[in-house]
Design an enzyme around this catalytic site. Structure first.
Site, PDB file in Angstrom:
ATOM      1  N   ARG A 208     -52.033 -35.793 -22.034  1.00  0.00           N
ATOM      2  CA  ARG A 208     -52.676 -36.575 -20.969  1.00  0.00           C
ATOM      3  C   ARG A 208     -53.072 -37.982 -21.381  1.00  0.00           C
ATOM      4  O   ARG A 208     -52.993 -38.905 -20.555  1.00  0.00           O
ATOM      5  CB  ARG A 208     -53.912 -35.806 -20.457  1.00  0.00           C
ATOM      6  CG  ARG A 208     -53.553 -34.603 -19.611  1.00  0.00           C
ATOM      7  CD  ARG A 208     -54.717 -33.680 -19.404  1.00  0.00           C
ATOM      8  NE  ARG A 208     -55.066 -32.949 -20.626  1.00  0.00           N
ATOM      9  CZ  ARG A 208     -56.054 -32.076 -20.721  1.00  0.00           C
ATOM     10  NH1 ARG A 208     -56.824 -31.835 -19.666  1.00  0.00           N
ATOM     11  NH2 ARG A 208     -56.284 -31.439 -21.862  1.00  0.00           N
TER      12      ARG A 208
ATOM     13  N   GLY B 215     -60.796 -34.533 -26.740  1.00  0.00           N
ATOM     14  CA  GLY B 215     -61.888 -35.095 -27.551  1.00  0.00           C
ATOM     15  C   GLY B 215     -61.577 -35.410 -28.998  1.00  0.00           C
ATOM     16  O   GLY B 215     -62.394 -36.022 -29.683  1.00  0.00           O
ATOM     17  N   GLY B 216     -60.415 -34.974 -29.502  1.00  0.00           N
ATOM     18  CA  GLY B 216     -60.081 -35.250 -30.908  1.00  0.00           C
ATOM     19  C   GLY B 216     -59.601 -36.682 -31.106  1.00  0.00           C
ATOM     20  O   GLY B 216     -59.195 -37.348 -30.155  1.00  0.00           O
TER      21      GLY B 216
ATOM     22  N   PRO C 128     -40.116  -8.263 -31.292  1.00  0.00           N
ATOM     23  CA  PRO C 128     -39.083  -9.045 -31.969  1.00  0.00           C
ATOM     24  C   PRO C 128     -37.833  -9.308 -31.128  1.00  0.00           C
ATOM     25  O   PRO C 128     -37.333 -10.430 -31.078  1.00  0.00           O
ATOM     26  CB  PRO C 128     -38.774  -8.202 -33.216  1.00  0.00           C
ATOM     27  CG  PRO C 128     -40.055  -7.481 -33.498  1.00  0.00           C
ATOM     28  CD  PRO C 128     -40.650  -7.184 -32.156  1.00  0.00           C
TER      29      PRO C 128
ATOM     30  N   ASP D 194     -42.231 -25.460 -26.546  1.00  0.00           N
ATOM     31  CA  ASP D 194     -43.536 -24.819 -26.718  1.00  0.00           C
ATOM     32  C   ASP D 194     -43.689 -23.702 -25.692  1.00  0.00           C
ATOM     33  O   ASP D 194     -44.397 -23.835 -24.705  1.00  0.00           O
ATOM     34  CB  ASP D 194     -44.631 -25.878 -26.537  1.00  0.00           C
ATOM     35  CG  ASP D 194     -46.024 -25.284 -26.617  1.00  0.00           C
ATOM     36  OD1 ASP D 194     -46.152 -24.111 -27.026  1.00  0.00           O
ATOM     37  OD2 ASP D 194     -46.983 -25.990 -26.257  1.00  0.00           O
TER      38      ASP D 194
ATOM     39  N   GLY E 202     -54.901 -31.861 -29.270  1.00  0.00           N
ATOM     40  CA  GLY E 202     -56.335 -31.979 -28.991  1.00  0.00           C
ATOM     41  C   GLY E 202     -56.832 -33.407 -29.078  1.00  0.00           C
ATOM     42  O   GLY E 202     -58.027 -33.670 -28.932  1.00  0.00           O
TER      43      GLY E 202
ATOM     44  N   ALA F 102     -57.021 -39.308 -33.235  1.00  0.00           N
ATOM     45  CA  ALA F 102     -55.754 -39.314 -33.963  1.00  0.00           C
ATOM     46  C   ALA F 102     -55.971 -39.561 -35.457  1.00  0.00           C
ATOM     47  O   ALA F 102     -55.444 -38.836 -36.311  1.00  0.00           O
ATOM     48  CB  ALA F 102     -54.831 -40.389 -33.380  1.00  0.00           C
TER      49      ALA F 102
ATOM     50  N   ASP G 160     -44.019 -11.904 -28.103  1.00  0.00           N
ATOM     51  CA  ASP G 160     -43.517 -10.627 -27.589  1.00  0.00           C
ATOM     52  C   ASP G 160     -42.997  -9.774 -28.756  1.00  0.00           C
ATOM     53  O   ASP G 160     -43.180 -10.130 -29.921  1.00  0.00           O
ATOM     54  CB  ASP G 160     -42.426 -10.909 -26.543  1.00  0.00           C
ATOM     55  CG  ASP G 160     -42.460  -9.916 -25.397  1.00  0.00           C
ATOM     56  OD1 ASP G 160     -42.468  -8.696 -25.692  1.00  0.00           O
ATOM     57  OD2 ASP G 160     -42.473 -10.326 -24.231  1.00  0.00           O
TER      58      ASP G 160
ATOM     59  N   LYS H  90     -44.818 -20.799 -26.602  1.00  0.00           N
ATOM     60  CA  LYS H  90     -45.842 -19.917 -27.201  1.00  0.00           C
ATOM     61  C   LYS H  90     -45.378 -18.465 -27.150  1.00  0.00           C
ATOM     62  O   LYS H  90     -46.040 -17.581 -26.622  1.00  0.00           O
ATOM     63  CB  LYS H  90     -47.200 -20.106 -26.534  1.00  0.00           C
ATOM     64  CG  LYS H  90     -47.720 -21.520 -26.721  1.00  0.00           C
ATOM     65  CD  LYS H  90     -49.215 -21.631 -26.664  1.00  0.00           C
ATOM     66  CE  LYS H  90     -49.644 -23.054 -26.926  1.00  0.00           C
ATOM     67  NZ  LYS H  90     -49.141 -24.043 -25.950  1.00  0.00           N
TER      68      LYS H  90
HETATM   69  O1  O7M Z   1     -53.137 -33.898 -24.964  1.00  0.00           O
HETATM   70  P1  O7M Z   1     -53.346 -32.798 -23.944  1.00  0.00           P
HETATM   71  O2  O7M Z   1     -54.660 -32.135 -24.067  1.00  0.00           O
HETATM   72  O3  O7M Z   1     -53.045 -33.248 -22.531  1.00  0.00           O
HETATM   73  O4  O7M Z   1     -52.211 -31.692 -24.217  1.00  0.00           O
HETATM   74  C1  O7M Z   1     -52.199 -30.941 -25.380  1.00  0.00           C
HETATM   75  C2  O7M Z   1     -50.898 -30.166 -25.495  1.00  0.00           C
HETATM   76  O5  O7M Z   1     -50.955 -29.375 -26.669  1.00  0.00           O
HETATM   77  C3  O7M Z   1     -50.637 -29.201 -24.349  1.00  0.00           C
HETATM   78  O6  O7M Z   1     -49.234 -29.162 -24.140  1.00  0.00           O
HETATM   79  C4  O7M Z   1     -51.122 -27.872 -24.855  1.00  0.00           C
HETATM   80  O7  O7M Z   1     -50.387 -26.798 -24.312  1.00  0.00           O
HETATM   81  C5  O7M Z   1     -50.847 -27.992 -26.362  1.00  0.00           C
HETATM   82  N1  O7M Z   1     -51.765 -27.231 -27.244  1.00  0.00           N
HETATM   83  C6  O7M Z   1     -53.129 -27.408 -27.184  1.00  0.00           C
HETATM   84  O8  O7M Z   1     -53.627 -28.246 -26.437  1.00  0.00           O
HETATM   85  N2  O7M Z   1     -53.947 -26.645 -27.969  1.00  0.00           N
HETATM   86  C7  O7M Z   1     -53.491 -25.728 -28.860  1.00  0.00           C
HETATM   87  O9  O7M Z   1     -54.277 -25.101 -29.555  1.00  0.00           O
HETATM   88  C8  O7M Z   1     -52.107 -25.562 -28.961  1.00  0.00           C
HETATM   89  C9  O7M Z   1     -51.261 -26.358 -28.206  1.00  0.00           C
HETATM   90  C10 O7M Z   1     -49.885 -26.320 -28.537  1.00  0.00           C
HETATM   91  O10 O7M Z   1     -49.124 -27.266 -28.533  1.00  0.00           O
HETATM   92  O11 O7M Z   1     -49.456 -25.194 -29.001  1.00  0.00           O
HETATM   93  C11 O7M Z   1     -48.227 -25.152 -29.501  1.00  0.00           C
END
Ligand code: O7M
Length: 213
Positions: free
Chosen positions: A190, A172-173, A67, A60, A167, A175, A65, A62
């Protein structure tokens, strides 16, 4: 990546010892490990190879940049054993396509982000980002477990592509809500690695995922 527990561990710890301890405790309950900058910067890129011996690894980074730079980043991740990578889509279709080509399709594109600020810039263009993911040949998208109704809406755009959804827990989300809305996998950090008993926390989430199915 085996679709068994439908949980991807976000391994955002900053030492090799913590990473090994957590992975050992939860490996029976997660299908993949997502590695982000904190762990790679703390331990070095060889952690990708090391973790890939235990589970599929999603890098991850992200990636966002031009190509050519995207291609170079993806090649480095894949050559170290990553099974998939995550990129941003706001860079445009040529940049996303460069990731898709370098990863042989194993790319997830970020759409609407899960944190409150995700509503500011990513939410208004999330549908377009999902459309782009599909047309570029990506494997799937990243969509927010904090807003399950958005998972359902984005599912309609991408059809059979995969949805991985962060999330859950600390943000707060829930599963079961994310799975019910159409996520293939939840991404959890976390709520697992900060728990007093990470293995127990992962097992409880795996049980909750089954409720949502
Ligand atoms: O469960 P958490 O909140 O401790 O961690 C969530 C993980 O998902 C953490 O590695 C974030 O970088 C990633 N993430 C998000 O929390 N929100 C997003 O919108 C996108 C990501 C992600 O994984 O993007 C690829």
């Amino acid at each position: 990546m085996q679709k068994k527990n439908r949980i991807i561990l976000a391994l955002d710890v900053t030492s090799r010892a913590d990473a090994m301890r957590i992975v050992e405790a939860v490996k029976g309950y997660v299908d993949a490990i997502k590695i982000n900058w904190p762990l790679v910067l703390a331990t070095g890129p060889d952690i990708i190879r090391e973790m890939s011996r235990v589970k599929d690894v999603i890098c991850d980074f992200k990636i966002a940049d031009i190509p050519n730079t995207n291609k170079l980043i993806v090649e480095q991740a894949m050559s170290r054993g990553a099974s998939a990578v995550i990129c941003h889509g706001f860079t445009g279709d040529d940049s996303v396509k460069a990731c898709v080509d370098a990863a042989k399709g194993q790319v997830f594109v970020v759409t609407e982000m899960s944190h409150p600020g995700g509503k500011q810039f990513t939410a208004p263009v999330a549908d377009k980002l999902a459309t782009l993911a599909k047309s570029a040949g990506a494997r799937g998208i990243v969509a927010p477990a904090t807003r399950p109704e958005r998972i359902a809406a984005l599912r309609k755009i991408i059809g059979g592509l995969e949805i991985i959804s962060p999330g859950v827990g600390a943000q707060g989300g829930k599963a079961s809500d994310a799975i019910r809305a159409g996520a293939d996998y939840i991404i959890v950090g976390r709520a697992i690695y900060d728990a007093p008993d990470p293995g127990g926390a992962a097992k409880a989430l795996a049980d909750e995922v089954k409720e949502g199915m």
